[in-house]
Scaffold this active site. Structure first.
Site, PDB file in Angstrom:
ATOM      1  N   HIS A 172      -7.462  -9.568  -4.965  1.00 55.08           N
ATOM      2  CA  HIS A 172      -8.041  -9.193  -3.660  1.00 55.08           C
ATOM      3  C   HIS A 172      -9.239 -10.086  -3.309  1.00 55.08           C
ATOM      4  CE1 HIS A 172      -5.782  -5.333  -3.199  1.00 55.08           C
ATOM      5  NE2 HIS A 172      -5.757  -5.400  -4.513  1.00 55.08           N
ATOM      6  N   ASN A 213      -4.292   0.765  -0.812  1.00 59.63           N
ATOM      7  CA  ASN A 213      -3.497  -0.352  -0.300  1.00 59.63           C
ATOM      8  C   ASN A 213      -2.777   0.082   0.968  1.00 59.63           C
ATOM      9  OD1 ASN A 213      -4.059  -2.268  -2.265  1.00 59.63           O
ATOM     10  ND2 ASN A 213      -2.280  -1.791  -3.512  1.00 59.63           N
TER      11      ASN A 213
END
Ligand code: HDE
Length: 689
Positions: free
Chosen positions: A74, A147
């Site tokens: 990420h 997510n």
């Protein structure tokens, strides 16, 4: 040169400085005012630099250490501030102060991200999107680190380093960047049937969202709500975008990455700055042990969902992103989300992925931010009182007073420091039994039934996109044995999926692999899993690319701009040159983009409004031809002005190709035009895949 009386005559370098007035006095980091930021102290006009120039040394020293390690996953992300408001109290199931009363608001910070790519990678990679939310509550920070896909690739945290190694660049070559379309990823996945469900989502259009604003978010794991009495209710968290869902098509994603690698961050920034504030509802699925036991899967297994049709969503709050960051590094780069940041009234379950995450997120901050005192950074600091006996460490900014740095202590009054209180965080009293063993329970063995359910819940267009995505990704895999193993696994998901992918790859259909548990083909379709069924109800928040030339009809241009404002859409003026155009009434229209810098992939729909001379020029311009062609091939609506035909024909399209999705434009039908754009795409257009 210093005269004998000790006064200076000024720096020779000043002669070469451009005087810039205004601004605060510039100092070193130690606060010493400086008079020259252009020239190092020299010995003689052309002589060597002097070590005693502390201002130069300090400046370069600081610069040399500006970077911190990017997130191991990420790394590429974009953040914004917001507010979360509770709309439906949950006092019956949780003691969390936040949820006691409708109307309670708390500050929030959200960071969206891709997973695999480096910090400088492009935004529209086919990838899972992170949706990490920090709520600064009166009882401390609650981080819901989710997510945009409700399941995960693996069931046990111990596999995470392998998964991430496999998806990132291959270690020998150092590529490919920000994509899963390579041997190592699919090799790993082919041996991990538990990943199949998530790869279905990853190969769906969920992994190429049009905007962060048009994605759902999921907490993924099952959590617990707890009352003060210790009563537990299972909970799954969902973020539902009020803007509706929307994705791009793959060919478009590939081109957007070239045209605007910052497509998603720019979109979010522009929306917030323009006052078009994105909002998500927070919804919860609440259920008890009895319901949990009734499922054919384990609620501790993060590769499973609970369909919304089975346990309905209860909307309990709204998140509004209302402020862009002041500084990307200080806020977005330094924000430290930690799954273990939960507040009283929220607790974990034994999901083995969640338990592993609760170690990882705290641990990783030390590597990235360099100090256990990262909680003191403004973006991470709770917005409620903090009191403990944690002391010292690198970059300590607190100056604690008094003699006590331990507890219990016998000091009196203010010297005594804080004490644990009863009405505080409550751990769920979970009964635990059994031998310590390294096992994967039988209840985690079904890897395909929900993958199949996901596939059959898609519209035919979405199913084809999934087929195309597997075909594309596996076409980049060099070792045919890996392709065969993946397609053999897909055989357990759906016969059509496996066959179409095998056909697309030009390989024989392998036998389905041996599943660990029987695959259920009786799970009902879950329409809520489709994106296209959850599209927007207007063109609000979307962008029209309006292609104009000198002589374009001024009435239609202003009618389109007015109609766009009414529905809350944006119009970007695209012109042959950035200096803009002179319209039919002689007025000047400023351009937002020149045609060579603004391919139609950057817009949700386009309108082509040249004058007849302008159309003749555009018809010769490859960028204009691509503009039309791409819009057509990406199923976008194309509004056509009276003189637009030469441009359309130059792009190889005929009148026959121009169905009702390419309405002709006059000032009178500008409102109708925007109403017609609501479905966003004309999916039944006969475009070859
Ligand atoms: Fe993460 N993950 N993760 N993850 N994750 C990180 O934490 C990790 C997982 C997610 O914008 C890291 O601060 C492990 C699931 C997001 O700053 C790291 C496992 C989900 C973000 C880490 C998982 C996520 C991260 C890297 C398996 C969805 C970005 C930097 C046990 C529910 C947060 C950091 C941000 C970031 C570890 C699995 C979401 C290394 C070990 C499942 C959105 O701690």
């Amino acid at each position: 040169m210093v005269p004998k009386d000790g006064t200076t005559t000024g720096n020779a370098g000043e002669l070469h400085q451009h005087p810039v007035d205004g601004g605060a006095a510039m100092t070193t980091a130690q606060g010493i005012p400086i008079r020259d930021n252009q020239n190092t102290l020299r010995a003689g006009d052309r002589g060597p630099a002097m070590l005693q120039d502390f201002a130069m040394r300090e400046k370069i020293f600081h610069f040399d250490h500006e970077r911190i390690p990017e997130r191991v996953v990420h790394a590429r992300g974009y953040g914004a501030h917001g507010t979360f408001e509770v709309t439906d109290a949950l006092a019956d199931v949780t003691m969390a102060e936040l949820f006691q009363q409708a109307g309670t608001t708390v500050p929030a910070f959200v960071r969206f991200s891709t997973v695999a790519g480096s910090k400088g990678s492009f935004d529209l990679a086919r990838d899972v999107r992170g949706f990490a939310v920090k709520l600064y509550t009166s009882q401390g920070n609650w981080d819901l680190v989710g997510n945009n896909i409700p399941v995960f690739f693996i069931q046990d945290a111990i596999k995470f380093p392998d998964l991430v190694h496999a998806v990132k660049e291959e270690p020998d070559t150092g590529f490919p960047q920000a994509q899963s379309a390579h041997d190592n990823f699919w090799d790993f996945v082919s041996f991990m049937p538990e990943s199949t469900h998530m790869t279905l989502w990853q190969m769906s259009d969920r992994a190429i969202p049009r905007s962060f604003r048009f994605m759902e978010g999921f907490g993924v794991h099952t959590f617990r709500f707890l009352t003060a009495e210790g009563k537990s209710t299972f909970v799954k968290f969902h973020w539902k975008p009020k803007q509706g869902l929307q994705s791009v098509v793959w060919n478009e994603a590939v081109k957007i990455n070239g045209a605007d690698p910052d497509f998603h961050r720019r979109d979010l920034n522009e929306a917030i700055v323009s006052g078009d504030l994105p909002q998500w509802d927070l919804a919860v699925q609440l259920f008890d042990d009895e319901v949990a036991d009734s499922f054919e899967f384990d609620i501790l297994d993060p590769t499973k969902i609970i369909p919304e049709e089975v346990v309905p969503l209860r909307v309990v709050g709204t998140l509004t992103l209302d402020r862009v960051v002041d500084n990307d590094f200080a806020e977005t780069e330094q924000v430290a989300f930690c799954t273990q940041n939960v507040v009283p009234g929220i607790d974990f379950t034994n999901d083995p992925l969640l338990q592993g995450r609760n170690f990882s997120y705290l641990d990783t901050q030390l590597s990235r931010l360099g100090s256990t005192n990262f909680t003191k950074l403004p973006i991470n600091a709770p917005k409620c009182p903090v009191a403990h006996f944690q002391r010292d460490g690198h970059m300590q900014t607190d100056v604690p007073k008094g003699p006590a740095n331990y507890e219990p202590n016998g000091h009196q009054g203010a010297d005594r420091g804080p004490r644990p209180q009863q009405a505080s965080f409550l751990d769920f009293a979970a009964p635990v039994q059994g031998d310590t063993r390294r096992i994967r329970p039988e209840s985690f063995a079904d890897h395909y039934s929900q993958a199949r359910q996901f596939f059959i819940s898609q519209t035919p267009v979405e199913q084809l996109h999934i087929v195309d995505a597997y075909t594309f990704e596996l076409s980049k895999v060099k070792n045919p044995v890996i392709r065969e193993r993946v397609v053999a696994n897909l055989g357990n998901v759906h016969e059509d999926l496996a066959r179409l992918v095998a056909d697309g790859l030009g390989m024989p259909l392998p036998d389905a692999s041996e599943p660990f548990a029987p695959v259920r083909d009786d799970l009902a379709e879950s329409p809520s899993l489709s994106i296209l069924r959850k599209g927007p109800d207007s063109f609000a928040g979307r962008k029209l690319g309006l292609l104009v030339t000198d002589g374009s009809d001024a009435d239609i241009v202003s009618a389109i701009q007015d109609a766009a404002a009414k529905v809350g859409a944006t119009v970007k003026i695209v012109a042959p040159v950035i200096g803009g155009v002179k319209l039919s009434d002689g007025s000047r229209l400023a351009a937002d983009e020149m045609i060579k810098g603004a391919p139609s992939v950057l817009f949700d729909a386009v309108a082509i409004l040249p004058s007849s001379d302008g159309a003749a020029e555009l018809a010769k311009d490859p960028a204009a031809k691509d503009f039309v062609n791409d819009a057509y091939n990406h199923y976008k609506f194309i509004g056509l002005g009276a003189e637009a035909m030469p441009v359309v024909e130059a792009a190889g399209l005929t009148q026959d190709d121009l169905d009702e999705a390419c309405p002709s434009l006059s000032a009178a039908d500008a409102d109708a035009f925007f109403a017609a754009l609501t479905p966003l795409r004309k999916w039944d257009r006969p475009v070859a895949r």
